[in-house]
Design a protein around this motif. Structure first.
Motif, PDB file in Angstrom:
ATOM      1  N   GLY A 771       0.802  -1.212   0.000  1.00  0.00           N
ATOM      2  CA  GLY A 771       0.000   0.000   0.000  1.00  0.00           C
ATOM      3  C   GLY A 771       0.836   1.263   0.000  1.00  0.00           C
ATOM      4  N   PRO A 772       0.194   2.449  -0.107  1.00  0.00           N
ATOM      5  CA  PRO A 772       0.927   3.724  -0.125  1.00  0.00           C
ATOM      6  C   PRO A 772       1.783   3.885   1.139  1.00  0.00           C
ATOM      7  N   HIS A 773       3.035   4.222   0.960  1.00  0.00           N
ATOM      8  CA  HIS A 773       3.999   4.409   2.045  1.00  0.00           C
ATOM      9  C   HIS A 773       4.053   3.192   2.962  1.00  0.00           C
ATOM     10  N   GLY A 774       3.759   2.036   2.374  1.00  0.00           N
ATOM     11  CA  GLY A 774       3.760   0.801   3.180  1.00  0.00           C
ATOM     12  C   GLY A 774       5.135   0.136   3.215  1.00  0.00           C
ATOM     13  N   PHE A 775       5.302  -0.745   4.209  1.00  0.00           N
ATOM     14  CA  PHE A 775       6.555  -1.485   4.374  1.00  0.00           C
ATOM     15  C   PHE A 775       6.305  -2.956   4.043  1.00  0.00           C
ATOM     16  N   TYR A 776       7.319  -3.594   3.486  1.00  0.00           N
ATOM     17  CA  TYR A 776       7.196  -5.024   3.171  1.00  0.00           C
ATOM     18  C   TYR A 776       8.557  -5.680   3.375  1.00  0.00           C
ATOM     19  N   LYS A 777       8.563  -6.732   4.165  1.00  0.00           N
ATOM     20  CA  LYS A 777       9.826  -7.433   4.446  1.00  0.00           C
ATOM     21  C   LYS A 777       9.822  -8.806   3.791  1.00  0.00           C
ATOM     22  N   ILE A 778      10.922  -9.136   3.174  1.00  0.00           N
ATOM     23  CA  ILE A 778      11.068 -10.479   2.603  1.00  0.00           C
ATOM     24  C   ILE A 778      12.439 -11.034   3.000  1.00  0.00           C
ATOM     25  N   GLN A 779      12.571 -12.335   2.851  1.00  0.00           N
ATOM     26  CA  GLN A 779      13.850 -12.989   3.151  1.00  0.00           C
ATOM     27  C   GLN A 779      14.147 -14.002   2.054  1.00  0.00           C
ATOM     28  N   THR A 780      15.374 -14.000   1.607  1.00  0.00           N
ATOM     29  CA  THR A 780      15.777 -14.984   0.595  1.00  0.00           C
ATOM     30  C   THR A 780      17.124 -15.580   0.979  1.00  0.00           C
ATOM     31  N   THR A 781      17.341 -16.821   0.552  1.00  0.00           N
ATOM     32  CA  THR A 781      18.568 -17.546   0.901  1.00  0.00           C
ATOM     33  C   THR A 781      19.358 -17.851  -0.356  1.00  0.00           C
ATOM     34  N   VAL A 782      20.680 -17.651  -0.274  1.00  0.00           N
ATOM     35  CA  VAL A 782      21.585 -17.941  -1.386  1.00  0.00           C
ATOM     36  C   VAL A 782      22.567 -18.992  -0.909  1.00  0.00           C
ATOM     37  N   LYS A 783      22.667 -20.092  -1.650  1.00  0.00           N
ATOM     38  CA  LYS A 783      23.563 -21.196  -1.297  1.00  0.00           C
ATOM     39  C   LYS A 783      24.968 -20.888  -1.804  1.00  0.00           C
ATOM     40  N   VAL A 784      25.961 -21.152  -0.943  1.00  0.00           N
ATOM     41  CA  VAL A 784      27.365 -20.927  -1.309  1.00  0.00           C
ATOM     42  C   VAL A 784      28.043 -22.290  -1.442  1.00  0.00           C
ATOM     43  N   THR A 785      28.770 -22.496  -2.552  1.00  0.00           N
ATOM     44  CA  THR A 785      29.405 -23.808  -2.765  1.00  0.00           C
ATOM     45  C   THR A 785      30.925 -23.754  -2.756  1.00  0.00           C
ATOM     46  N   SER A 786      31.517 -22.554  -2.773  1.00  0.00           N
ATOM     47  CA  SER A 786      32.979 -22.467  -2.654  1.00  0.00           C
ATOM     48  C   SER A 786      33.356 -21.090  -2.142  1.00  0.00           C
ATOM     49  N   ALA A 787      34.576 -20.998  -1.597  1.00  0.00           N
ATOM     50  CA  ALA A 787      35.065 -19.730  -1.046  1.00  0.00           C
ATOM     51  C   ALA A 787      35.587 -18.859  -2.183  1.00  0.00           C
ATOM     52  N   ASP A 788      34.682 -18.365  -2.967  1.00  0.00           N
ATOM     53  CA  ASP A 788      35.034 -17.533  -4.108  1.00  0.00           C
ATOM     54  C   ASP A 788      34.214 -16.251  -4.000  1.00  0.00           C
ATOM     55  N   THR A 789      34.794 -15.132  -4.437  1.00  0.00           N
ATOM     56  CA  THR A 789      34.061 -13.875  -4.373  1.00  0.00           C
ATOM     57  C   THR A 789      32.811 -13.973  -5.252  1.00  0.00           C
ATOM     58  N   GLY A 790      31.656 -13.783  -4.636  1.00  0.00           N
ATOM     59  CA  GLY A 790      30.393 -13.886  -5.364  1.00  0.00           C
ATOM     60  C   GLY A 790      29.664 -12.560  -5.377  1.00  0.00           C
TER      61      GLY A 790
END
Length: 947
Positions: A771-790
């Motif tokens: 809605g107008p001037h409303g807030f919305y929170k989301i969460q997402t997960t990213v899987k990491v498979t190696s120690a490399d700059t992502g």
């Protein structure tokens, strides 16, 4: 009565939900495939909190009559989770129809439908529904098929647990069933249920089968063991009787039963005989079982048993070494590690003898990884010799004898080991040096020669040993001067070859030989033969020098200087001293001339040439001979002694730390949390509930989150977005806050993420209306498979004023810091060198830094890259203007990162040098290189001077 909790199932797009009416339509008119998809969606919705009670009658009418197997399975899942009560808490009338359908399935001629229905009954908790089904379940106990009977036992047990009035004689029925049943699985299920319902009846059944307990089916034996383990906690008085019983069961033929019985035995009794029996059974399993994982698990069990009961399992050390017959290197390594814990002065000779035999056997073996296995054996023998002086002499003889059969790495391990033994046991020095000199002719590697020459130079403390060593060194170099002898040899062979080549062509040419590059070969067979023979006949050290190994030449020159100085200190006769000095000078000058000639594979390097020149000057010095002798003969040995002492001290500190962490002080106060009024015990003990819930762990300071918040969009964008990035062990969680900065409702707003590098977006955030001037929170997960700059990037999409319009807002990139996945680690010098040679990716970074001291730069580098310094502290001097160190770290994903630091502090200038980083993968080397470069750019903070 509180409702049961169920597992939440992820809904890919919660914003576009199917309505109840649409589900009804699908169930009424759809085919079986459409009904299956509809049922799956219905189950997801119910599990995620939307009960949809209006669908119950439609499912009864249109799904229940179907004979489709998958649909029937989904139907029983639905019966499990669907709301069975109305708003007043009474059973819904429709459930009568469901009950009738279940009753029909319990009488179905197909035994698998009956069995599946009985399995469902174990999850049904409503007594009103179960009451009418009890007679059918009783009948299923006598069904001809074992699949029905084994599920009927569990169903009967479950019904009794819901309400004992429904089946008051459940324990009697199961007890009778147990004696009449012949199927092993049914008997196991029945005994498990009986053990929960009637302890006395279970004990009676065990008592009746004691005489044949060893021959019972393994499934029933496992059930007995599980019952005994649980009952011994409630009735510790019976532990001794249970121990005798498990001792009988442990002789079973089934490996699974033996393992579980051994586990139970260690819990039931601390008697050394019981512990030894359990340990011997573990060893037997590790030897017999083919699965390598089982071998490693049982060996780990033996290790844990030894820690809890030290000294009991020592006689099993030789039995454990039988596991070395396995071909897997990890199993062998584990067996050796465990055995070394058990070795004492009583059995050390037997263990060393067995390891000797194994080492001799592998010297002639051609199996895979035999070189690494030999290295493991050498390390084990090394540890035993250092720990037990009585076997050190025999061990040295064995290892030096077998050195000619070992590869370079293993032979160098032997030389390193000899160094340590010679330093620690002065009484053995003469014997070891004599033996070392006698095996020098069998050495092939220049690296091993260097170690052997260093030992001879430092520890040949008697004139006879010096003379023996000199004799070998002189013979290993061959005729000197090297250039003149090589020239004479070349000229001596050349005329013969030339004469033969210029003779008749029928002898020299047997037809054109085409080389791999397509050209014709013109060299005669005789010429090639002469070259090969002359190359093989050269003395070993001379051969290495001609091949360009001038590091060996420098070490050899240092050894010659030490031997001359040693003769001077031992007051040798002037003629011997002068002859030795002259011969040493001749050899060193000869090496320098050979290094500049055309007879070597590559020219001598500046460092080696400078070292050899400095040694020549040292031998010509007559004034400061005492000072030079102290530098060459005492200080290098003192430095090595300090290095060994430092390593021992570090090891002792680690053992003491482990001991103190697991030990409780004798005079420590006992705190009872229940009696603590002033909360004084909070620091001493943590509440079990808080520990289990995780609230007792270190809490994050919420204000610190502000430092980790990343702005994803601008303040003038219609959507303002910011994210808090939280890094877990193997994934990155983004908590995104979206703010609608417009006065209109943003419809179907969704945020999409994509990644660059070894990252993968696991879930897609649901669409929403903001809605107008409303807030919305989301969460997402990213899987990491190696120690490399992502890099994580993405955009926000929402519908415009018209249905065919959409607005896109591009997000700023989020960079994942690899330092969250890299941890300092340690490894031995040989492991470091091995990995350094194997890893193919190298990143060399040139350094120019304003940090004031070398030590500060090293500390800053270790802190910034999460790497551990492997170079001992004694080697890193405070006053020296140069610093060289090896660093090592390991990522959470098992990736190794190596670094070699070489830097110099210029007078009144910056620190210059380079860092070489090596890793198996390119990404890790490049990422760490960027960190090193950023650290080098750090400047010294400006000091504020008061004027």
């Amino acid at each position: 009565m509180s409702e049961s909790g169920y597992t939440l199932i992820y809904d890919p797009n919660a914003a576009s939900k199917t309505s109840v009416n649409e589900f009804k339509t699908l169930l009424e008119k759809g085919k079986d495939e459409a009904k299956v998809e509809a049922m799956k969606k219905i189950l997801i919705s119910i599990l995620n909190g939307d009960p949809m009670p209006d669908l119950l009658m439609h499912i009864i009418r249109f799904v229940m009559p179907s004979k489709n197997k998958e649909l029937k399975k989904l139907l029983y899942h639905y019966w499990e989770v669907c709301p069975k009560m109305d708003d007043q808490g009474k059973m819904r009338h429709e459930m009568i129809l469901v009950c009738n359908a279940i009753q029909r399935d319990l009488q179905h001629p197909n035994e698998y439908i009956r069995g599946n229905t009985l399995r469902y009954l174990t999850k049904l908790k409503e007594a009103e529904l179960l009451e009418t089904l009890v007679p059918n379940v009783r009948q299923c106990l006598e069904h001809r098929h074992a699949y029905v009977r084994k599920n009927a036992v569990f169903a009967l047990h479950s019904i009794h647990k819901v309400n004992d009035h429904l089946v008051p004689d459940a324990d009697e029925l199961i007890y009778k069933f147990l004696y009449e049943e012949s199927d092993s699985v049914c008997k196991r299920n029945a005994f498990v249920c009986l053990g929960d319902l009637n302890r006395d009846a279970s004990l009676q059944y065990i008592q009746d089968n004691i005489s044949i307990i060893e021959t019972l089916d393994p499934l029933l034996q496992l059930a007995f063991i599980e019952f005994i383990r649980k009952d011994s906690v409630q009735n510790p008085v019976l532990k001794s009787q249970y121990t005798n019983l498990v001792t009988d069961i442990i002789e079973s033929s089934s490996n699974v039963v033996v393992y579980e019985a051994a586990n139970a035995l260690t819990v039931l009794s601390n008697n050394p005989q019981s512990i030894l029996l359990a340990g011997s059974k573990y060893v037997e399993l590790a030897t017999k079982e083919a699965d390598n994982n089982v071998k490693i698990i049982t060996l780990e069990r033996i290790n844990d048993l030894h820690k809890k009961n030290p000294g009991v399992l020592q006689e099993l050390s030789l039995e454990i070494l039988r596991v070395l017959s396995s071909q897997d290197l990890d199993v062998r390594k584990k067996a050796l590690d465990v055995t070394l814990q058990f070795v004492t002065s009583r059995n050390v000779e037997d263990v060393v003898k067995l390891l000797k035999t194994e080492l001799q056997r592998t010297s002639s073996a051609n199996e895979d990884k035999s070189a690494e296995y030999r290295q493991l054996l050498i390390n084990a023998i090394h540890q035993l010799a250092i720990k037990f002086v009585e076997v050190a002499a025999n061990v040295i003889d064995l290892l030096l004898e077998s050195m000619s059969d070992l590869n370079t790495t293993a032979a160098y391990e032997v030389i390193t080991f000899v160094k340590e033994v010679v330093e620690k046991f002065p009484d053995l020095r003469k014997t070891i040096i004599t033996r070392l000199i006698s095996v020098l002719p069998s050495i092939k590697s220049g690296k091993v020669f260097r170690g052997a020459f260093w030992i001879i130079g430092e520890y040949a403390l008697e004139e006879s040993l010096v003379q023996e060593a000199w004799k070998y060194i002189r013979s290993s170099i061959g005729e000197v001067p090297i250039v003149a002898s090589e020239k004479r040899a070349a000229e001596g062979n050349a005329p013969d070859v030339e004469e033969y080549s210029n003779g008749s062509t029928e002898h020299t040419k047997k037809g054109p030989v085409v080389l791999p590059d397509g050209t014709y070969a013109t060299e005669s067979a005789l010429t090639a033969e002469v070259k090969d023979t002359s190359n093989d006949e050269k003395p070993p050290v001379r051969k290495h020098i001609l091949d360009g190994d001038f590091y060996l030449a420098a070490v050899l020159s240092s050894t010659l200087v030490k031997l001359v100085l040693r003769l001077h200190r031992l007051k040798a006769s002037q003629s011997v001293l002068n002859a030795s000095k002259a011969e040493a000078l001749l050899i060193m000058v000869s090496i320098l001339r050979a290094g500049e000639s055309s007879y070597v594979a590559k020219k001598i390097d500046e460092d080696s040439a400078d070292r050899i020149l400095s040694y020549i000057k040292v031998l010509n010095e007559e004034d400061d001979l005492e000072l030079i002798s102290a530098g060459f003969l005492d200080e290098t040995k003192d430095a090595f002694t300090a290095q060994i002492q430092s390593a021992e001290l570090k090891k002792a500190e680690e053992q003491a730390r482990d001991f103190h962490e697991n030990a409780e002080q004798v005079d420590g106060s006992i705190v009872f949390r229940q009696f603590d009024k002033d909360n004084a015990a909070k620091s001493a003990a943590v509440d079990d509930v808080s520990l289990a819930s995780g609230s007792a762990l270190k809490k994050e300071d919420l204000s610190s989150r502000l430092n980790k918040i990343l702005q994803l969009t601008g303040f003038s964008d219609p959507i303002y977005a910011e994210a808090f990035v939280k890094v877990h062990q193997y994934d990155v969680t983004l908590d995104v806050l979206l703010v609608n900065q417009t006065t209109a409702t943003l419809r179907n707003l969704s945020i999409e993420f994509a990644t660059l590098g070894d990252l993968k977006v696991v879930d897609k955030p649901a669409t929403a209306n903001v809605g107008p001037h409303g807030f919305y929170k989301i969460q997402t997960t990213v899987k990491v498979t190696s120690a490399d700059t992502g890099v994580i990037f993405g955009n926000i999409v929402y519908d415009g004023q018209h249905s065919d319009e959409s607005t896109i807002v591009i997000l700023n990139d989020v960079h994942v810091d690899i330092m969250d996945y890299i941890k300092p680690a340690t490894c031995s010098e040989s492991q470091f060198r091995k990995m350094w040679n194997e890893f193919e990716w190298e990143n060399k970074i040139t350094i120019k830094s304003q940090i004031p001291t070398l030590k500060e730069y090293l500390d800053e580098l270790m802190k910034g890259t999460n790497m551990n310094c492997l170079t001992p502290g004694a080697v890193i001097g405070e006053e020296c203007q140069f610093l060289s160190a090896n660093l090592y770290s390991r990522s959470s994903f098992g990736e190794d990162a190596l670094a070699n630091l070489c830097i110099e502090k210029q007078s009144d200038g910056p620190i210059i040098g380079h860092v070489r980083i090596r890793s198996k993968g390119q990404g890790l080397a490049l990422s760490l290189g960027d960190r090193v470069a950023s650290i080098s750019r750090k400047n010294k903070p400006a000091s504020v001077i008061k004027v």
